[in-house]
Write an enzyme that holds these catalytic residues in place. Structure first.
Site, PDB file in Angstrom:
ATOM      1  CG  HIS A  94      -2.166  -0.858   0.940  1.00 31.88           C
ATOM      2  ND1 HIS A  94      -3.390  -0.629   1.537  1.00 31.88           N
ATOM      3  CD2 HIS A  94      -2.346  -1.946   0.153  1.00 31.88           C
ATOM      4  CE1 HIS A  94      -4.255  -1.550   1.135  1.00 31.88           C
ATOM      5  NE2 HIS A  94      -3.641  -2.360   0.309  1.00 31.88           N
ATOM      6  CG  HIS A 267      -4.273 -11.450  -2.441  1.00 36.56           C
ATOM      7  ND1 HIS A 267      -5.387 -11.018  -3.099  1.00 36.56           N
ATOM      8  CD2 HIS A 267      -3.825 -10.368  -1.751  1.00 36.56           C
ATOM      9  CE1 HIS A 267      -5.611  -9.736  -2.834  1.00 36.56           C
ATOM     10  NE2 HIS A 267      -4.662  -9.321  -2.021  1.00 36.56           N
TER      11      HIS A 267
HETATM   12 FE1  HEB Z   1      -4.339  -7.451  -1.243  1.00 36.81          FE
HETATM   13  C1  HEB Z   1      -5.072  -8.136   2.020  1.00 36.81           C
HETATM   14  C2  HEB Z   1      -7.517  -6.339  -1.758  1.00 36.81           C
HETATM   15  C3  HEB Z   1      -3.545  -6.606  -4.487  1.00 36.81           C
HETATM   16  C4  HEB Z   1      -1.001  -8.219  -0.633  1.00 36.81           C
HETATM   17  N1  HEB Z   1      -5.945  -7.256  -0.096  1.00 36.81           N
HETATM   18  C5  HEB Z   1      -6.042  -7.562   1.242  1.00 36.81           C
HETATM   19  C6  HEB Z   1      -7.322  -7.203   1.702  1.00 36.81           C
HETATM   20  C7  HEB Z   1      -8.032  -6.746   0.636  1.00 36.81           C
HETATM   21  C8  HEB Z   1      -7.163  -6.773  -0.474  1.00 36.81           C
HETATM   22  C9  HEB Z   1      -9.468  -6.268   0.628  1.00 36.81           C
HETATM   23  C10 HEB Z   1      -7.821  -7.379   3.111  1.00 36.81           C
HETATM   24  C11 HEB Z   1      -7.445  -6.279   4.062  1.00 36.81           C
HETATM   25  C12 HEB Z   1      -7.989  -6.698   5.415  1.00 36.81           C
HETATM   26  O1  HEB Z   1      -7.170  -6.959   6.313  1.00 36.81           O
HETATM   27  O2  HEB Z   1      -9.232  -6.798   5.544  1.00 36.81           O
HETATM   28  N2  HEB Z   1      -5.336  -6.634  -2.831  1.00 36.81           N
HETATM   29  C13 HEB Z   1      -6.648  -6.299  -2.841  1.00 36.81           C
HETATM   30  C14 HEB Z   1      -6.996  -5.851  -4.157  1.00 36.81           C
HETATM   31  C15 HEB Z   1      -5.902  -5.935  -4.921  1.00 36.81           C
HETATM   32  C16 HEB Z   1      -4.841  -6.433  -4.070  1.00 36.81           C
HETATM   33  C17 HEB Z   1      -8.373  -5.389  -4.577  1.00 36.81           C
HETATM   34  C18 HEB Z   1      -5.758  -5.588  -6.401  1.00 36.81           C
HETATM   35  C19 HEB Z   1      -6.518  -6.479  -7.260  1.00 36.81           C
HETATM   36  N3  HEB Z   1      -2.596  -7.386  -2.337  1.00 36.81           N
HETATM   37  C20 HEB Z   1      -2.494  -6.994  -3.629  1.00 36.81           C
HETATM   38  C21 HEB Z   1      -1.112  -7.007  -4.018  1.00 36.81           C
HETATM   39  C22 HEB Z   1      -0.394  -7.436  -2.946  1.00 36.81           C
HETATM   40  C23 HEB Z   1      -1.350  -7.698  -1.903  1.00 36.81           C
HETATM   41  C24 HEB Z   1      -0.610  -6.590  -5.383  1.00 36.81           C
HETATM   42  C25 HEB Z   1       1.081  -7.631  -2.800  1.00 36.81           C
HETATM   43  C26 HEB Z   1       1.927  -7.812  -3.759  1.00 36.81           C
HETATM   44  N4  HEB Z   1      -3.252  -8.069   0.408  1.00 36.81           N
HETATM   45  C27 HEB Z   1      -1.923  -8.455   0.400  1.00 36.81           C
HETATM   46  C28 HEB Z   1      -1.618  -9.090   1.651  1.00 36.81           C
HETATM   47  C29 HEB Z   1      -2.783  -9.083   2.410  1.00 36.81           C
HETATM   48  C30 HEB Z   1      -3.782  -8.425   1.599  1.00 36.81           C
HETATM   49  C31 HEB Z   1      -0.272  -9.675   2.036  1.00 36.81           C
HETATM   50  C32 HEB Z   1      -3.006  -9.712   3.777  1.00 36.81           C
HETATM   51  C33 HEB Z   1      -2.867  -8.709   4.890  1.00 36.81           C
HETATM   52  C34 HEB Z   1      -2.944  -9.397   6.243  1.00 36.81           C
HETATM   53  O3  HEB Z   1      -2.687 -10.614   6.351  1.00 36.81           O
HETATM   54  O4  HEB Z   1      -3.232  -8.699   7.211  1.00 36.81           O
END
Ligand code: HEB
Length: 763
Positions: A94, A267
């Protein structure tokens, strides 16, 4: 995902309270973006140098501490599955994921996740906890590690610790101490899910609108890092979710396979949090004093652990959420998915067919496999689907792709490789780093400089004006946001820059040919150069070869990049001399190198093509920007990290020197163009000129108040220095007694600053 802006509890009459200029005149041109990050607001002081401080860091000890912290679950915020890895990866993603390739702003490079608005975006919910967990480590290592680096390094180290082979890590992101007000995050006044249509110009046609997302934005909603996990406006549809993902990740500079790799890789770890529909407390920025900059207080159950509410979604993607495995993709393609709702009521998919064996983070009961709507996009979209499926039984390919994409994500806004610090910097180079060759030759000497400057000035067809315009074009692509662009590399001679309207390709051709040929104007080479653009490299190589061949030069070479800057410098010295300043010497930092077309990603460099360059009186009339011309000028000045006085003196000087991109006379408020005078300011502030706009409001005619004879024409980027009260105040300084002297000195200093903006190799 409830939105909540901070409300002021009581009326106040102190500390900047009350109705401000901006409340009265909301369209007022904002100069505050040029006054950010000053030494006055930096507790480390103006002379603090992060590179020096980082050199004292025991980097390996720091990483050991981060690794230990991952499994030291704290009672105030217990770790899912006994490991904070998922949380730290999300924090890093982020932080970096706000980057937009279009204007180079956003990204993790300034540690902005600490400050509003990002610290309080609904999408960043509970990342305040991640930073608070890291605080003892930050405290221990102090100034030797910045928050900006630490947030990313924590995610990177978490991946490493959970068995993922990261490519490495480059530190070197100095902290900022205030929120960066220069980033356009959108025009909406509410966070998701309402009020998201401004950036799509009102369109809710999810199948068609993605590419119409307002530039330079990349996120599909105000308050989200990228896309709505429940599909566009929460429509629950993976197909249109894919369209949003493609557009958003594309604008982050990621292609389809990088996008799939990032999501499938990310993921593979952790889980999402939506234990209940109980409303959360306000985000940190709207919190009460006793909350101490923590937000999203959760009154459900224990308020954490199993009862955590973050996104409102309740998903566990993998059977091994604390270890790198291919189980995310196995589950995605191996199960049958049904749209359902999380306990908080958010749309998500569940695999009722699955052999119920997905681990629960705390009470060790097991659940069905679950996925976000945006995860199903990786299966349902034909392009993403093909890529993702090819990795289901090719785990090494996914691993390699995620490693490369993750490294790019974290380092995309770092600029030149010379900025990367620390023992984990990989040897490998990538095209998105805009690579430059390493210097293998001795630099030219001061005597060479003098000789070359004379040759450049004498080159046929070259004028002071076009030398300045081209040097500016070469250096002014620099963007402080992602440190891309700048004069080093001489990419103005390459595609796409050589074809940009702002660079006036015809004029560029004349100057580059002359500059290239200046040292050795052999007739055969000159003939060659006069022809087609593709010959440029022949010219340049000829020059290099000739320079090398020159007897007794001690292996010296001059780069085209240096020659372009030298050309601008000598032109300015000549313009100053013509104004009576004979001893002006523009500082020159030798040592630039020339990039190759092969090492220049044309599509990615197109993002540096300016919507406006008020310094050369250019505005892209067919471009995307909705901004006023004078706003584009300030925006460009901000990218160039200029102050308001620097912007002012550069515009005034470049007008005096007659450096408009197209050679037009707009704003050339002088009878002696080509001399470095303060005429622009004296004539602009002269009451005997009356200005009237044309029908477009872009062009103005200045007539003599008495005779009505036309004196000048000017653009908004000119007249703003007379109309905006604060800019006018600066213009007065250059127009009043002593102003001419100050003008020459300040112009030269600001010019040299711009020429060297990208010289991280010598800073
Ligand atoms: Fe992620 C978590 C959405 C891309 C790495 N994700 C997460 C959550 C959500 C999301 C709603 C839950 C938060 C809480 O704690 O409740 N993503 C999302 C979307 C997209 C994404 C709509 C576009 C398609 N991711 C992404 C990327 C990466 C990531 C590109 C790196 C390379 N995530 C992640 C991790 C986690 C999440 C390691 C877990 C955290 C904890 O365990 O606390």
């Amino acid at each position: 995902l409830a939105s909540s802006f901070g409300k002021c509890p009581t009326l106040s009459d102190a500390a900047g309270a009350g109705t401000r200029s901006h409340d009265w005149w909301p369209c007022q041109l904002r100069l505050d973006v040029l006054r950010q990050f000053s030494p006055e607001q930096n507790p480390l002081g103006g002379s603090f140098d992060y590179t020096t401080a980082f050199a004292t860091l025991d980097y390996h000890a720091l990483k050991r501490d981060i690794k230990a912290l991952l499994t030291q679950s704290q009672p105030w915020w217990p770790a899912d599955f006994g490991n904070y890895g998922g949380l730290f990866i999300r924090a890093a993603w982020h932080s970096a994921g706000t980057y937009r390739a279009v204007d180079g702003r956003g990204g993790g490079g300034m540690g902005q996740q600490r400050f509003a608005p990002l610290n309080s975006w609904p999408d960043n919910a509970n990342l305040d906890k991640a930073r608070r967990l890291l605080w003892p480590i930050k405290q221990k290592y102090g100034k030797s590690i910045s928050w900006a680096d630490l947030i990313l390094l924590a995610g990177n180290t978490a991946l490493e610790e959970m068995g993922f082979p990261v490519l490495g890590f480059g530190a070197g992101r100095p902290d900022t101490w205030q929120s960066d007000e220069s980033v356009f995050w959108g025009a909406e006044t509410t966070f998701v899910p309402e009020g998201n249509d401004i950036r799509y110009n009102g369109s809710t046609d999810f199948a068609a609108r993605a590419s119409h997302l307002e530039e330079p934005l990349a996120a599909t909603h105000m308050g989200l890092i990228y896309v709505n996990p429940q599909g566009p406006n929460g429509n629950g549809d993976p197909i249109t979710s894919a369209l949003d993902i493609r557009e958003a990740f594309g604008r982050m500079g990621m292609n389809d396979s990088e996008t799939v790799a990032l999501i499938a890789g990310g993921h593979a770890f952790g889980k999402t949090h939506g234990a209940s529909s109980t409303a959360l407390g306000p985000p940190p920025e709207a919190g009460s004093l006793e909350q101490q900059d923590l937000g999203w207080a959760n009154s459900f159950g224990t308020g954490n652990a199993d009862d955590t509410i973050t996104s409102g979604l309740e998903v566990i993607w993998s059977k091994t959420p604390t270890a790198w495995s291919n189980d995310y993709l196995n589950s995605l393609f191996g199960n049958t998915w049904t749209l359902t709702k999380s306990p908080a009521g958010a749309l998500q998919f569940e695999a009722f067919n699955s052999t119920v064996d997905y681990p629960d983070p705390f009470n060790k009961t097991f659940r069905h496999a679950t996925m976000l709507v945006s995860d199903l996009a990786l299966r349902e979209d034909p392009i993403y689907g093909a890529i993702a499926q090819s990795w289901v039984h090719n785990f090494p390919a996914l691993t390699n792709a995620f490693a490369a994409a993750w490294f790019k994500l974290l380092h995309r806004d770092m600029g030149p490789i010379s900025r990367y610090l620390g023992p984990d910097v990989p040897k490998q180079r990538f095209i998105w780093q805009d690579p430059l060759p390493t210097v293998t030759y001795s630099p030219i000497t001061a005597a060479d400089e003098t000789a070359l400057k004379a040759q450049i000035l004498n080159a046929p067809g070259v004028t002071v004006s076009n030398l300045v315009s081209v040097a500016w074009g070469s250096a002014s692509t620099f963007r402080g946001g992602d440190k891309r662009g700048g004069a080093n590399g001489a990419r103005i001679a390459l595609q796409p820059q050589a074809s940009w309207a702002v660079n006036n390709p015809k004029q560029l051709q004349i100057v580059l040919s002359a500059v290239c040929l200046a040292p050795f104007p052999s007739p055969s080479v000159r003939r060659l150069s006069a022809t087609v653009e593709t010959n440029r490299w022949i010219q340049l190589n000829t020059i290099k070869t000739n320079f090398n061949k020159k007897p007794n030069n001690g292996g010296k070479q001059v780069s085209l990049a240096d020659l372009i800057v030298l050309g601008g410098n000598v032109a300015i010295e000549k313009a100053a001399a013509a104004a009576g300043y004979n001893n002006v010497s523009v500082p020159f930092t030798v040592g630039r190198v020339d990039a190759t077309q092969d090492n220049t990603d044309i599509a990615s460099f197109e993002n540096l093509n300016p919507q406006g360059d008020g310094f050369r009186n250019f505005r892209n009339s067919s471009g995307w920007s909705l901004a006023r011309t004078e706003e584009l000028l300030v925006d460009k000045a901000q990218q160039l990290t200029l102050t308001a006085p620097e912007m002012t003196v550069l515009v005034g000087g470049m007008r005096a020197i007659n450096a408009n991109f197209d050679g037009s006379s707009n704003g050339i408020l002088t009878h002696s163009p080509g001399k470095l005078t303060n005429d622009f300011f004296t004539n602009l502030l002269d009451i005997s000129t009356v200005w009237t706009p044309d029908s477009t409001g872009e062009l103005f005619t200045g007539k003599d108040r008495q005779s009505h004879a036309t004196r000048w024409t000017a653009t908004r980027a000119d007249l703003v220095f007379g109309s905006h009260a604060e800019l006018r105040a600066i213009a007065e300084v250059y127009a009043e007694a002593g102003g001419q002297d100050q003008m020459v000195a300040d112009f030269v200093a600001a010019w040299a600053k711009v020429m060297d903006l990208d010289r991280f190799d010598v800073k």
